[in-house]
Design a protein around this motif. Structure first.
Motif, PDB file in Angstrom:
ATOM      1  N   SER A  16       0.818  -1.217   0.000  1.00  0.00           N
ATOM      2  CA  SER A  16       0.000   0.000   0.000  1.00  0.00           C
ATOM      3  C   SER A  16       0.846   1.259   0.000  1.00  0.00           C
ATOM      4  O   SER A  16       0.357   2.341  -0.330  1.00  0.00           O
ATOM      5  CB  SER A  16      -0.904   0.014   1.234  1.00  0.00           C
ATOM      6  OG  SER A  16      -0.129   0.193   2.418  1.00  0.00           O
ATOM      7  N   HIS A  48      -8.487  -2.735  -6.989  1.00  0.00           N
ATOM      8  CA  HIS A  48      -8.579  -3.318  -5.650  1.00  0.00           C
ATOM      9  C   HIS A  48      -9.474  -4.554  -5.643  1.00  0.00           C
ATOM     10  O   HIS A  48      -9.294  -5.444  -4.809  1.00  0.00           O
ATOM     11  CB  HIS A  48      -9.134  -2.286  -4.663  1.00  0.00           C
ATOM     12  CG  HIS A  48      -8.138  -1.796  -3.680  1.00  0.00           C
ATOM     13  ND1 HIS A  48      -8.098  -2.215  -2.373  1.00  0.00           N
ATOM     14  CD2 HIS A  48      -7.136  -0.899  -3.804  1.00  0.00           C
ATOM     15  CE1 HIS A  48      -7.120  -1.600  -1.735  1.00  0.00           C
ATOM     16  NE2 HIS A  48      -6.523  -0.792  -2.591  1.00  0.00           N
ATOM     17  N   ASN A  99      -9.598   7.310   1.528  1.00  0.00           N
ATOM     18  CA  ASN A  99     -10.053   5.937   1.300  1.00  0.00           C
ATOM     19  C   ASN A  99     -11.317   5.609   2.069  1.00  0.00           C
ATOM     20  O   ASN A  99     -12.290   5.116   1.508  1.00  0.00           O
ATOM     21  CB  ASN A  99      -8.949   4.949   1.691  1.00  0.00           C
ATOM     22  CG  ASN A  99      -8.139   4.479   0.500  1.00  0.00           C
ATOM     23  OD1 ASN A  99      -8.694   4.092  -0.521  1.00  0.00           O
ATOM     24  ND2 ASN A  99      -6.820   4.509   0.618  1.00  0.00           N
ATOM     25  N   SER A 102      -4.357   3.254   4.415  1.00  0.00           N
ATOM     26  CA  SER A 102      -4.581   2.079   3.578  1.00  0.00           C
ATOM     27  C   SER A 102      -5.797   1.296   4.056  1.00  0.00           C
ATOM     28  O   SER A 102      -5.858   0.883   5.222  1.00  0.00           O
ATOM     29  CB  SER A 102      -3.340   1.186   3.631  1.00  0.00           C
ATOM     30  OG  SER A 102      -3.639  -0.141   3.242  1.00  0.00           O
ATOM     31  N   GLN A 135      -6.671  -1.836   3.083  1.00  0.00           N
ATOM     32  CA  GLN A 135      -6.292  -3.223   3.335  1.00  0.00           C
ATOM     33  C   GLN A 135      -5.355  -3.345   4.535  1.00  0.00           C
ATOM     34  O   GLN A 135      -5.235  -4.401   5.142  1.00  0.00           O
ATOM     35  CB  GLN A 135      -5.666  -3.859   2.094  1.00  0.00           C
ATOM     36  CG  GLN A 135      -4.315  -3.314   1.687  1.00  0.00           C
ATOM     37  CD  GLN A 135      -4.412  -2.157   0.719  1.00  0.00           C
ATOM     38  OE1 GLN A 135      -5.358  -1.386   0.770  1.00  0.00           O
ATOM     39  NE2 GLN A 135      -3.429  -2.019  -0.148  1.00  0.00           N
ATOM     40  N   HIS A 184     -11.302  -7.435   1.443  1.00  0.00           N
ATOM     41  CA  HIS A 184     -12.331  -6.456   1.814  1.00  0.00           C
ATOM     42  C   HIS A 184     -13.635  -7.151   2.194  1.00  0.00           C
ATOM     43  O   HIS A 184     -14.297  -6.764   3.166  1.00  0.00           O
ATOM     44  CB  HIS A 184     -12.577  -5.494   0.654  1.00  0.00           C
ATOM     45  CG  HIS A 184     -11.450  -4.540   0.401  1.00  0.00           C
ATOM     46  ND1 HIS A 184     -10.796  -3.881   1.411  1.00  0.00           N
ATOM     47  CD2 HIS A 184     -10.866  -4.125  -0.757  1.00  0.00           C
ATOM     48  CE1 HIS A 184      -9.853  -3.105   0.896  1.00  0.00           C
ATOM     49  NE2 HIS A 184      -9.874  -3.242  -0.422  1.00  0.00           N
ATOM     50  N   GLN A 196     -12.314   4.342  -1.720  1.00  0.00           N
ATOM     51  CA  GLN A 196     -12.652   2.914  -1.738  1.00  0.00           C
ATOM     52  C   GLN A 196     -13.991   2.600  -1.090  1.00  0.00           C
ATOM     53  O   GLN A 196     -14.760   1.791  -1.599  1.00  0.00           O
ATOM     54  CB  GLN A 196     -11.560   2.116  -1.012  1.00  0.00           C
ATOM     55  CG  GLN A 196     -10.240   2.069  -1.750  1.00  0.00           C
ATOM     56  CD  GLN A 196     -10.296   1.178  -2.973  1.00  0.00           C
ATOM     57  OE1 GLN A 196     -11.356   0.762  -3.428  1.00  0.00           O
ATOM     58  NE2 GLN A 196      -9.164   0.882  -3.529  1.00  0.00           N
ATOM     59  N   TYR A 226      -6.990  -7.419  -6.441  1.00  0.00           N
ATOM     60  CA  TYR A 226      -5.909  -7.669  -5.485  1.00  0.00           C
ATOM     61  C   TYR A 226      -6.412  -7.902  -4.061  1.00  0.00           C
ATOM     62  O   TYR A 226      -5.890  -8.755  -3.342  1.00  0.00           O
ATOM     63  CB  TYR A 226      -4.918  -6.512  -5.501  1.00  0.00           C
ATOM     64  CG  TYR A 226      -4.005  -6.551  -6.698  1.00  0.00           C
ATOM     65  CD1 TYR A 226      -2.959  -7.468  -6.780  1.00  0.00           C
ATOM     66  CD2 TYR A 226      -4.188  -5.689  -7.757  1.00  0.00           C
ATOM     67  CE1 TYR A 226      -2.123  -7.525  -7.876  1.00  0.00           C
ATOM     68  CE2 TYR A 226      -3.356  -5.722  -8.872  1.00  0.00           C
ATOM     69  CZ  TYR A 226      -2.324  -6.652  -8.926  1.00  0.00           C
ATOM     70  OH  TYR A 226      -1.506  -6.691 -10.023  1.00  0.00           O
ATOM     71  N   TRP A 227      -7.414  -7.111  -3.621  1.00  0.00           N
ATOM     72  CA  TRP A 227      -7.862  -7.188  -2.227  1.00  0.00           C
ATOM     73  C   TRP A 227      -9.369  -7.355  -2.087  1.00  0.00           C
ATOM     74  O   TRP A 227      -9.910  -7.162  -1.000  1.00  0.00           O
ATOM     75  CB  TRP A 227      -7.403  -5.936  -1.462  1.00  0.00           C
ATOM     76  CG  TRP A 227      -5.913  -5.858  -1.388  1.00  0.00           C
ATOM     77  CD1 TRP A 227      -5.088  -6.596  -0.589  1.00  0.00           C
ATOM     78  CD2 TRP A 227      -5.065  -5.009  -2.166  1.00  0.00           C
ATOM     79  NE1 TRP A 227      -3.775  -6.259  -0.829  1.00  0.00           N
ATOM     80  CE2 TRP A 227      -3.738  -5.291  -1.791  1.00  0.00           C
ATOM     81  CE3 TRP A 227      -5.298  -4.038  -3.135  1.00  0.00           C
ATOM     82  CZ2 TRP A 227      -2.645  -4.630  -2.356  1.00  0.00           C
ATOM     83  CZ3 TRP A 227      -4.211  -3.375  -3.701  1.00  0.00           C
ATOM     84  CH2 TRP A 227      -2.911  -3.684  -3.314  1.00  0.00           C
ATOM     85  N   HIS A 254      -8.929   7.531  -4.816  1.00  0.00           N
ATOM     86  CA  HIS A 254      -9.302   6.230  -4.248  1.00  0.00           C
ATOM     87  C   HIS A 254     -10.787   6.146  -3.905  1.00  0.00           C
ATOM     88  O   HIS A 254     -11.537   5.471  -4.591  1.00  0.00           O
ATOM     89  CB  HIS A 254      -8.468   5.853  -3.029  1.00  0.00           C
ATOM     90  CG  HIS A 254      -6.993   5.904  -3.233  1.00  0.00           C
ATOM     91  ND1 HIS A 254      -6.383   5.522  -4.410  1.00  0.00           N
ATOM     92  CD2 HIS A 254      -5.990   6.322  -2.411  1.00  0.00           C
ATOM     93  CE1 HIS A 254      -5.079   5.686  -4.294  1.00  0.00           C
ATOM     94  NE2 HIS A 254      -4.812   6.169  -3.104  1.00  0.00           N
TER      95      HIS A 254
END
Length: 617
Positions: free
Chosen positions: A103, A354, A299, A246, A248, A362, A331, A357-358, A329
């Motif tokens: 991150s 995202h 985020n 971040s 994550q 999440h 998110q 990858y995550w 972002h």
């Protein structure tokens, strides 16, 4: 004429948000990424990767007195924890070891690095940061946010200006290899700004680099250097503000507790802000007062609430204008926050990568399955007629344009789940979010973002047409060539799976040594920026000076009063002002403002502005 043999020609990709200088650090340090971008899956493998890198780069390690790695991610390690000082002491006890979380908001150090940084049991946590500690109170080696940013700086003291220039060159070439013709340095410290300017002066950038210095560090430097034009392929484009961390890594500021955070967190933990509300409001107000575009990292929902409040207050003070503030972002945006972005004309630069990858992380740990479906809510944005950008935030991930495209269209996670099917968009929309819309974000849509007469010949050749392949194949498409202002600055070494075709022009489309046009030469096999020209200028063989200064099309972004003081006409938004012609052009090209509601707001604001400024547009 060049026959691409069924391959696809697209506008060069425009980086909506990334960190090209730190991307160079990633390219030159130990690769600690998990598959598919690296090989690290557990702490033993991380230690082995660092040890191998240190042995292979012994001369550099001795020179800088540091072993550095980039990209570890505790969510992808078998142990699902951060490496500690004891883990990294296995790499070396004689040389400081620093590894940076994927991150970019956390890091881990070995014992010697902690000692060199002066971090002990008695060191207090800095504002907006955490020094993780063991039961005895001593640092574990893991640093969050400002604890990392402030604590690690001294470890890079031996890098010197040559290393910074190497980062700049390596990062920009990495971006070019993924089809980006415009990159972003999305948060520049004074040292990074100086390095970017020096790299531009020395002609090290094959692509354009838009730099956004940190607004909380040196505002005068921003005022002194901000420019609408590039020189040596670099310009200071505005300012960067960071509110939280971040998602994550559980340091993003939420408006509710994290769903199931992995680690030692107190009940009801919501993350924390890296900047106080007073700092956020002051930074946004300063940017609006001085006509400076501001990009803001937010985020979590709590951080986005802070940004929205600051922008609303600044617009009440300074009025509406075409400033194009950017949310980076977003998110965990709530749907009401997307409405507020629309109403305040904040451009969302979202991070659907995202979801790959995550996305599983999440769903299971940060926000839970219900809210996980709505991370990076591109669907909500399009429902409101808004335009948006998509990004990779490299070096958070590789600047892999096809992975960005794939994630935006499919939202498929590493495990194969589809996270938020209603938030998916089609391929043409996803491509606009990588080309014409981020060009608009940068005030550069008059020169970039589409292939049209009068625009720069910034283009990318892909192995196939993204609109003609199955969505699940998008991530496997390859960038075969990147063309900047008519010059081939990158060409894949192995285009058709046969190394013999390398350097012969798109997989053997031309025999070795055959001229493309009078005065044109074939690109070199290594894809060097000095390669031949395939597209571009009216006169065959016309050259573009590497350091040429090119004025970007687009209106003066400063407020009317500021522009008038500089001898420029005042600018008003909406049909009554200078924006009316641009709105018409943008509707034609798919950039239609932020929907009919905003078009009406533009008209009202424009009429008011015209009345206040005597109709000067």
């Amino acid at each position: 004429m060049v026959d691409l043999g069924g391959r696809a020609l697209l506008p060069g990709f425009v980086d909506s948000h990334g960190h090209v200088m730190l991307g160079g650090l990633q390219a030159l340090s130990a690769n600690l990424l998990a598959p598919p971008d690296g090989d690290v899956t557990d702490i033993a493998g991380l230690v082995a990767e660092l040890s191998d890198w240190a042995a292979e780069n012994a001369e550099a390690v001795a020179r800088i007195d540091l072993i550095v790695g980039f990209g570890y991610d505790q969510s992808q390690l078998a142990e699902q924890r951060h490496p500690t000082r004891e883990d990294l002491d296995r790499v070396s006890a004689e040389v400081p070891v620093l590894i940076i979380h994927q991150s970019g908001h956390l890091a881990a150090m070995n014992s010697l690095a902690l000692e060199r940084a002066g971090l002990t049991a008695d060191t207090p946590d800095p504002a907006g940061g955490v020094i993780r500690r063991g039961p005895d109170g001593n640092p574990t080696g893991v640093l969050e946010e400002n604890a990392f940013f402030h604590g690690a700086g001294g470890l890079f003291a031996n890098l010197g200006p040559e290393a910074m220039l190497a980062f700049a060159e390596a990062g920009s070439k990495l971006w070019a290899s993924f089809g980006y013709t415009t990159a972003q340095e999305g948060r520049a410290t004074p040292d990074l700004l100086a390095a970017a300017q020096a790299a531009g002066a020395q002609g090290l950038f094959p692509i354009d680099v838009a730099v956004y210095p940190d607004v909380l560090i040196d505002r005068q430097a921003i005022l002194d250097t901000v420019s609408d034009s590039y020189e040596g392929h670099v310009r200071v484009a505005g300012a960067k503000l960071t509110i939280d961390g971040s998602p994550q890594g559980f340091t993003a500021l939420r408006d509710r507790p994290y769903y199931d955070p992995v680690g030692d967190y107190p009940p009801g933990y919501k993350g924390y802000a890296a900047a106080e509300m007073e700092q956020v409001a002051d930074a946004v107000d300063w940017a609006f007062a001085n006509g400076i575009q501001i990009l803001t990292h937010a985020n979590g929902e709590g951080a986005s609430d802070m940004l929205l409040a600051a922008v609303k207050a600044a617009e009440e003070t300074h009025g509406m204008a075409d400033r194009r503030p950017v949310l980076i972002h977003g998110q965990f945006l709530r749907e009401d926050q997307v409405d507020a972005l629309h109403d305040l004309r904040i451009f969302p630069s979202l991070f659907p990568m995202h979801t790959f990858y995550w996305g599983d992380w999440h769903r299971d740990h940060t926000v839970g399955p219900a809210n996980g479906d709505n991370i990076s809510p591109t669907g909500w944005v399009r429902q409101r007629g808004m335009i948006f950008g998509t990004h990779h935030d490299a070096p958070v991930a590789l600047p892999d344009s096809m992975r960005v495209l794939s994630a935006t269209v499919t939202r498929r996670t590493r495990s194969g789940d589809i996270l938020g099917p209603d938030q998916r968009v089609d391929v043409p929309t996803a491509l606009k979010a990588m080309t014409i819309w981020p060009a608009w974000q940068h005030f550069e849509d008059g020169a970039k973002g589409s292939i049209a007469p009068g625009k720069l010949a910034d283009m990318v050749v892909l192995s196939a047409d993204p609109a003609a392949v199955a969505p699940e194949q998008l991530a496997s498409l390859r960038v075969l060539a990147t063309i900047k202002e008519g010059a081939v600055i990158y060409e894949a070494e192995d285009i058709d799976g046969d190394a013999a075709t390398a350097g012969t022009g798109f997989g053997g489309a031309f025999p070795p040594g055959a001229p493309l046009a009078p005065g044109y030469e074939l690109p070199e096999a290594d894809g060097d920026a000095g390669g031949g020209k395939l597209f571009g200028h009216a006169e065959a063989g016309a050259q573009v000076e590497p350091g040429a200064q090119r004025q970007m099309a687009g209106q003066d972004r400063r407020l009317p009063a500021v522009a008038a003081e500089a001898g420029q006409p005042g600018r008003c938004p909406g049909p009554a002002g200078n924006l009316s012609e641009r709105l018409a052009e943008q509707r034609e090209s798919g950039i239609h403002g932020f929907g009919t509601g905003l078009d009406r707001a533009d008209q009202i604001a424009g009429n008011d502005c015209a009345a206040r400024h005597g109709g000067v547009t």
